[in-house]
Design a protein around this motif. Structure first.
Motif, PDB file in Angstrom:
ATOM      1  N   GLN A 128       0.844  -1.192   0.000  1.00  0.00           N
ATOM      2  CA  GLN A 128       0.000   0.000   0.000  1.00  0.00           C
ATOM      3  C   GLN A 128       0.878   1.240   0.000  1.00  0.00           C
ATOM      4  N   ARG A 129       0.348   2.306  -0.511  1.00  0.00           N
ATOM      5  CA  ARG A 129       1.114   3.552  -0.542  1.00  0.00           C
ATOM      6  C   ARG A 129       0.395   4.615   0.280  1.00  0.00           C
ATOM      7  N   PHE A 130       1.003   4.973   1.393  1.00  0.00           N
ATOM      8  CA  PHE A 130       0.506   6.091   2.183  1.00  0.00           C
ATOM      9  C   PHE A 130       1.418   7.290   1.935  1.00  0.00           C
ATOM     10  N   ASP A 131       0.809   8.427   1.694  1.00  0.00           N
ATOM     11  CA  ASP A 131       1.601   9.619   1.424  1.00  0.00           C
ATOM     12  C   ASP A 131       2.319  10.111   2.680  1.00  0.00           C
ATOM     13  N   LEU A 132       1.670   9.962   3.824  1.00  0.00           N
ATOM     14  CA  LEU A 132       2.279  10.350   5.101  1.00  0.00           C
ATOM     15  C   LEU A 132       1.820   9.382   6.178  1.00  0.00           C
ATOM     16  N   VAL A 133       2.716   9.078   7.115  1.00  0.00           N
ATOM     17  CA  VAL A 133       2.393   8.223   8.259  1.00  0.00           C
ATOM     18  C   VAL A 133       2.951   8.894   9.504  1.00  0.00           C
ATOM     19  N   GLY A 148      -1.756  17.453  14.247  1.00  0.00           N
ATOM     20  CA  GLY A 148      -1.266  16.451  13.304  1.00  0.00           C
ATOM     21  C   GLY A 148      -2.095  16.407  12.039  1.00  0.00           C
ATOM     22  N   ALA A 149      -3.412  16.562  12.169  1.00  0.00           N
ATOM     23  CA  ALA A 149      -4.292  16.567  10.998  1.00  0.00           C
ATOM     24  C   ALA A 149      -4.018  17.789  10.126  1.00  0.00           C
ATOM     25  N   PHE A 150      -3.841  18.938  10.761  1.00  0.00           N
ATOM     26  CA  PHE A 150      -3.504  20.147  10.002  1.00  0.00           C
ATOM     27  C   PHE A 150      -2.157  19.991   9.292  1.00  0.00           C
ATOM     28  N   GLU A 151      -1.191  19.360   9.972  1.00  0.00           N
ATOM     29  CA  GLU A 151       0.131  19.165   9.370  1.00  0.00           C
ATOM     30  C   GLU A 151       0.041  18.301   8.121  1.00  0.00           C
ATOM     31  N   ILE A 152      -0.755  17.234   8.193  1.00  0.00           N
ATOM     32  CA  ILE A 152      -0.917  16.363   7.032  1.00  0.00           C
ATOM     33  C   ILE A 152      -1.539  17.129   5.873  1.00  0.00           C
ATOM     34  N   ALA A 153      -2.601  17.880   6.152  1.00  0.00           N
ATOM     35  CA  ALA A 153      -3.246  18.648   5.085  1.00  0.00           C
ATOM     36  C   ALA A 153      -2.262  19.628   4.451  1.00  0.00           C
ATOM     37  N   ALA A 154      -1.474  20.298   5.274  1.00  0.00           N
ATOM     38  CA  ALA A 154      -0.523  21.276   4.755  1.00  0.00           C
ATOM     39  C   ALA A 154       0.549  20.610   3.905  1.00  0.00           C
ATOM     40  N   LYS A 155       1.087  19.497   4.382  1.00  0.00           N
ATOM     41  CA  LYS A 155       2.155  18.813   3.649  1.00  0.00           C
ATOM     42  C   LYS A 155       1.647  18.236   2.327  1.00  0.00           C
ATOM     43  N   ASP A 157      -0.753  19.638   0.669  1.00  0.00           N
ATOM     44  CA  ASP A 157      -1.258  20.794  -0.073  1.00  0.00           C
ATOM     45  C   ASP A 157      -2.743  20.648  -0.403  1.00  0.00           C
ATOM     46  N   VAL A 158      -3.516  20.250   0.613  1.00  0.00           N
ATOM     47  CA  VAL A 158      -4.970  20.178   0.477  1.00  0.00           C
ATOM     48  C   VAL A 158      -5.606  20.963   1.621  1.00  0.00           C
ATOM     49  N   GLN A 159      -6.806  21.420   1.404  1.00  0.00           N
ATOM     50  CA  GLN A 159      -7.538  22.100   2.457  1.00  0.00           C
ATOM     51  C   GLN A 159      -8.139  21.066   3.414  1.00  0.00           C
ATOM     52  N   PRO A 160      -8.181  21.365   4.712  1.00  0.00           N
ATOM     53  CA  PRO A 160      -8.821  20.428   5.642  1.00  0.00           C
ATOM     54  C   PRO A 160     -10.237  20.040   5.231  1.00  0.00           C
ATOM     55  N   ALA A 161     -10.970  20.967   4.645  1.00  0.00           N
ATOM     56  CA  ALA A 161     -12.342  20.673   4.224  1.00  0.00           C
ATOM     57  C   ALA A 161     -12.395  19.648   3.099  1.00  0.00           C
ATOM     58  N   ASP A 162     -11.270  19.415   2.435  1.00  0.00           N
ATOM     59  CA  ASP A 162     -11.200  18.411   1.371  1.00  0.00           C
ATOM     60  C   ASP A 162     -10.663  17.079   1.883  1.00  0.00           C
ATOM     61  N   CYS A 163     -10.579  16.946   3.198  1.00  0.00           N
ATOM     62  CA  CYS A 163     -10.077  15.716   3.819  1.00  0.00           C
ATOM     63  C   CYS A 163     -11.183  15.003   4.576  1.00  0.00           C
ATOM     64  N   MET A 173     -13.092  11.198  16.253  1.00  0.00           N
ATOM     65  CA  MET A 173     -14.134  12.103  15.790  1.00  0.00           C
ATOM     66  C   MET A 173     -13.838  13.534  16.229  1.00  0.00           C
ATOM     67  N   GLN A 174     -13.359  13.701  17.446  1.00  0.00           N
ATOM     68  CA  GLN A 174     -13.015  15.034  17.944  1.00  0.00           C
ATOM     69  C   GLN A 174     -11.867  15.637  17.148  1.00  0.00           C
ATOM     70  N   THR A 175     -10.904  14.802  16.769  1.00  0.00           N
ATOM     71  CA  THR A 175      -9.764  15.268  15.963  1.00  0.00           C
ATOM     72  C   THR A 175     -10.236  15.797  14.620  1.00  0.00           C
ATOM     73  N   GLY A 176     -11.010  14.978  13.929  1.00  0.00           N
ATOM     74  CA  GLY A 176     -11.493  15.387  12.619  1.00  0.00           C
ATOM     75  C   GLY A 176     -12.363  16.629  12.679  1.00  0.00           C
ATOM     76  N   LYS A 177     -13.267  16.676  13.652  1.00  0.00           N
ATOM     77  CA  LYS A 177     -14.138  17.834  13.797  1.00  0.00           C
ATOM     78  C   LYS A 177     -13.333  19.095  14.080  1.00  0.00           C
ATOM     79  N   SER A 178     -12.353  18.992  14.975  1.00  0.00           N
ATOM     80  CA  SER A 178     -11.535  20.158  15.326  1.00  0.00           C
ATOM     81  C   SER A 178     -10.742  20.673  14.139  1.00  0.00           C
ATOM     82  N   ALA A 179     -10.414  19.766  13.209  1.00  0.00           N
ATOM     83  CA  ALA A 179      -9.647  20.149  12.024  1.00  0.00           C
ATOM     84  C   ALA A 179     -10.542  20.604  10.877  1.00  0.00           C
TER      85      ALA A 179
END
Length: 219
Positions: A128-133, A148-155, A157-163, A173-179
């Protein structure tokens, strides 16, 4: 709507790690002369990082120094047993394959110590290919903090809303909602439908291919 990136939790979401975690935790307790716990109890002990796991399984009278010692012992024991009974949940491999075929970028964000997160991914997802781990790292706040979620989105180059953030616990769930990400709770992991619903999961699924169905629209 086509989401560009899916970020997964690891334990209880992609991998069933419960028996190896419970074995290592109980081995720590045995070495320290403390009472041990049934394996199923570990479903509620894990998820918030190694130190919190030690604090939860050890007697409440333990000092911070003793918890430090438990962490050291756990690192040693889990470093030997992390792969013995751990397996992919059914349907995970095909789900990841289908997402990749659809051009979705994949990442992992776990509260498992980073060194254990990476060895698990290398062992159980060799094709499998994961872009970031990312596991839990020093100087990065652990989940449910969204750092960490924001860091992944930034690295990537996607908006959090597109994740999409996928996990099996309230912390996920709290992590995703907060991001500001769409959250998917999975029912094959360590926690319950009620926990996921109470923590505002946008979608709750009971089979991995449902993730593909909802990440990639028919159109």
């Amino acid at each position: 709507m086509h989401k560009k990136t899916v970020i997964f939790d690891l334990d209880g979401t992609l991998l069933d790690t419960l028996e190896d975690l419970a074995y290592a935790g109980n081995a720590v307790l045995a070495e320290c002369g403390f009472p041990q716990h049934p394996v199923d109890k570990y479903k509620y002990f894990v998820g918030d990082g190694m130190r919190v796991l030690m604090e939860r399984i050890a007697p409440s009278t333990c000092t911070p120094e003793k918890i430090d010692q438990c962490c050291t012992i756990f690192n040693r024991i889990y470093g030997e047993c992390w792969h013995r009974r751990t397996t992919l949940y059914p349907g995970i491999e095909n789900m990841l394959k289908r997402l990749r075929e659809k051009g979705v970028r994949l990442a992992i964000l776990s509260n498992k110590p980073h060194q254990f997160t990476t060895v698990c991914v290398d062992r159980f997802f060799p094709g499998q290919r994961f872009d970031l781990v990312f596991g839990q790292r020093e100087n990065v706040k652990k989940k449910p903090d969204p750092a960490g979620a924001f860091e992944i989105a930034a690295k990537l180059d996607v908006q959090p809303a597109d994740c999409v953030y996928v996990g099996d616990t309230a912390v996920d769930m709290q992590t995703g909602k907060s991001a500001g990400m769409f959250t998917i709770g999975v029912l094959w992991g360590f926690r319950t439908f009620d926990e996921l619903r109470e923590n505002n999961a946008d979608l709750i699924v009971d089979h991995p291919m449902e993730i593909v169905d909802h990440v990639i629209s028919a159109g």
